[in-house]
Design an enzyme around this catalytic site. Structure first.
Site, PDB file in Angstrom:
ATOM      1  N   LYS A  13       0.789  -1.195   0.085  1.00 16.86           N
ATOM      2  CA  LYS A  13      -0.150   0.005   0.203  1.00 16.86           C
ATOM      3  C   LYS A  13       0.749   1.361   0.070  1.00 16.86           C
ATOM      4  O   LYS A  13       2.122   1.227   0.305  1.00 16.86           O
ATOM      5  CB  LYS A  13      -1.047   0.111   1.314  1.00 16.86           C
ATOM      6  CG  LYS A  13      -0.118   0.165   2.636  1.00 16.86           C
ATOM      7  CD  LYS A  13      -1.008   0.213   3.880  1.00 16.86           C
ATOM      8  CE  LYS A  13      -0.134   0.041   5.071  1.00 16.86           C
ATOM      9  NZ  LYS A  13      -1.131   0.042   6.148  1.00 16.86           N
ATOM     10  N   VAL A  61      10.520  -7.572   7.682  1.00 18.49           N
ATOM     11  CA  VAL A  61      11.929  -7.188   7.779  1.00 18.49           C
ATOM     12  C   VAL A  61      12.179  -7.362   9.365  1.00 18.49           C
ATOM     13  O   VAL A  61      13.575  -7.253   9.437  1.00 18.49           O
ATOM     14  CB  VAL A  61      11.993  -5.807   7.405  1.00 18.49           C
ATOM     15  CG1 VAL A  61      11.606  -5.726   5.924  1.00 18.49           C
ATOM     16  CG2 VAL A  61      11.276  -4.821   8.147  1.00 18.49           C
ATOM     17  N   ASN A  86      11.622   0.351   1.747  1.00 20.51           N
ATOM     18  CA  ASN A  86      10.664   1.171   1.998  1.00 20.51           C
ATOM     19  C   ASN A  86       9.591   1.060   3.239  1.00 20.51           C
ATOM     20  O   ASN A  86       9.447   1.953   3.967  1.00 20.51           O
ATOM     21  CB  ASN A  86       9.667   1.131   0.736  1.00 20.51           C
ATOM     22  CG  ASN A  86       8.478   1.850   1.096  1.00 20.51           C
ATOM     23  OD1 ASN A  86       8.240   3.094   1.082  1.00 20.51           O
ATOM     24  ND2 ASN A  86       7.308   1.184   1.509  1.00 20.51           N
ATOM     25  N   TYR A 160      10.687   8.282  15.967  1.00 23.38           N
ATOM     26  CA  TYR A 160      10.811   8.391  14.407  1.00 23.38           C
ATOM     27  C   TYR A 160      11.834   9.052  14.054  1.00 23.38           C
ATOM     28  O   TYR A 160      12.714   8.439  13.032  1.00 23.38           O
ATOM     29  CB  TYR A 160       9.397   8.592  14.222  1.00 23.38           C
ATOM     30  CG  TYR A 160       9.280   8.629  12.628  1.00 23.38           C
ATOM     31  CD1 TYR A 160       9.386   7.269  11.837  1.00 23.38           C
ATOM     32  CD2 TYR A 160       9.421   9.973  12.055  1.00 23.38           C
ATOM     33  CE1 TYR A 160       9.139   7.374  10.452  1.00 23.38           C
ATOM     34  CE2 TYR A 160       9.213   9.869  10.510  1.00 23.38           C
ATOM     35  CZ  TYR A 160       9.110   8.584   9.584  1.00 23.38           C
ATOM     36  OH  TYR A 160       9.113   8.797   8.413  1.00 23.38           O
ATOM     37  N   LYS A 164      15.244   7.708  11.575  1.00 23.83           N
ATOM     38  CA  LYS A 164      15.686   7.913  10.006  1.00 23.83           C
ATOM     39  C   LYS A 164      17.159   8.705  10.157  1.00 23.83           C
ATOM     40  O   LYS A 164      18.019   8.491   9.305  1.00 23.83           O
ATOM     41  CB  LYS A 164      14.739   9.036   9.758  1.00 23.83           C
ATOM     42  CG  LYS A 164      13.336   8.428   9.419  1.00 23.83           C
ATOM     43  CD  LYS A 164      13.519   7.202   8.299  1.00 23.83           C
ATOM     44  CE  LYS A 164      12.073   6.705   8.178  1.00 23.83           C
ATOM     45  NZ  LYS A 164      12.122   5.489   7.469  1.00 23.83           N
ATOM     46  N   VAL A 193       3.560  12.897   2.756  1.00 23.91           N
ATOM     47  CA  VAL A 193       2.699  12.018   1.813  1.00 23.91           C
ATOM     48  C   VAL A 193       1.582  11.524   2.771  1.00 23.91           C
ATOM     49  O   VAL A 193       1.770  11.151   3.740  1.00 23.91           O
ATOM     50  CB  VAL A 193       3.478  10.884   1.166  1.00 23.91           C
ATOM     51  CG1 VAL A 193       2.370  10.006   0.431  1.00 23.91           C
ATOM     52  CG2 VAL A 193       4.489  11.294   0.422  1.00 23.91           C
TER      53      VAL A 193
END
Length: 237
Positions: A13, A61, A86, A160, A164, A193
């Site tokens: 998705k 993962v 991703n 979060y 990254k 997004v």
């Protein structure tokens, strides 16, 4: 089979699906990596209906056995040319450092960082045999320390955002170790997004967010490696 094969993790998705669709539209064979069988197979059916040579790859993962099995499946299918890492999670908000549950941090790191290392290492033997191997790690501008210091990296988020930043640093270590090979490794930021990840609050579409990954996955052999990019160009580290 198509001459080029890609694996996209978290591809059932959102941005991952659009990355798979974009690479498939180029005539590539695309592995849809996802944990949920029903969602994975629904995504494969949708991609195939659009003319994409898509196939499902059962993939969690965070699980060693799952990742090993995924690599074996790709080996059986003939190999791998491009890996797009991703799959990612936020861990939920708020994430104030003074009140965060450490289990939340561990869970986010397990997917966003350790999952990338686990998957990349499992797929590297296949990628090394490719004529033009590419690795794209989907990061975020919130991982930029420069942007964090300039207060341009969204709300405080001790799980979060640092995950990254950690991913960015890990990616660069791969670049250093693989220097001199033909493997190009880059970081892509999709922008804000509208996806499940943020409750669909983003102002960009998943298709727009996928564009940077598609560009980095299809770089020419003389393309950059060790870069950190969004649609506008390089992001300050």
């Amino acid at each position: 089979m198509s001459s080029t094969t890609a694996l996209v993790t978290g591809a059932n998705k959102g941005i991952g699906f659009e990355i798979a669709a974009g690479l498939g539209a180029r005539g590539w064979s695309v592995g849809v990596g996802a944990r949920d069988e029903a969602r994975r197979e629904a995504a494969v059916e949708k991609l195939r209906a659009a003319g994409v040579d898509a196939f499902g790859v059962p993939l969690d993962v965070t699980d060693d056995a799952s990742v090993t099995a995924a690599a074996a499946l790709l080996e059986q299918r003939g190999g791998l040319d491009v890996l797009v890492n991703n799959a990612g999670i936020t861990g939920g908000m708020p994430q104030d450092p003074t009140t965060i549950d450490l289990d939340t941090v561990r869970t986010v790191l397990e997917t966003n960082v350790f999952g990338v290392i686990r998957t990349t290492n499992a797929m590297l033997p296949l990628l090394r045999r490719s004529a033009s191997p590419r690795i794209v790690n989907m990061s975020s501008s919130v991982g930029s320390l420069a942007r964090q210091q300039a207060d341009q990296a969204g709300p405080v988020g001790v799980a979060y955002a640092p995950s990254k930043t950690y991913l960015n640093a890990v990616t660069y270590q791969y670049v250093r170790e693989l220097e001199g090979t033909n493997i190009l490794i880059n970081l892509g930021c999709p922008g804000f997004v509208a996806t499940d990840l943020n409750g669909h609050r983003g102002h960009r579409t998943p298709e727009q967010g996928a564009a940077i990954a598609i560009r980095l996955a299809t770089l020419p052999d003389e393309g950059p490696t060790g870069g950190y990019f969004d649609d506008a160009g390089a992001i300050p580290w």
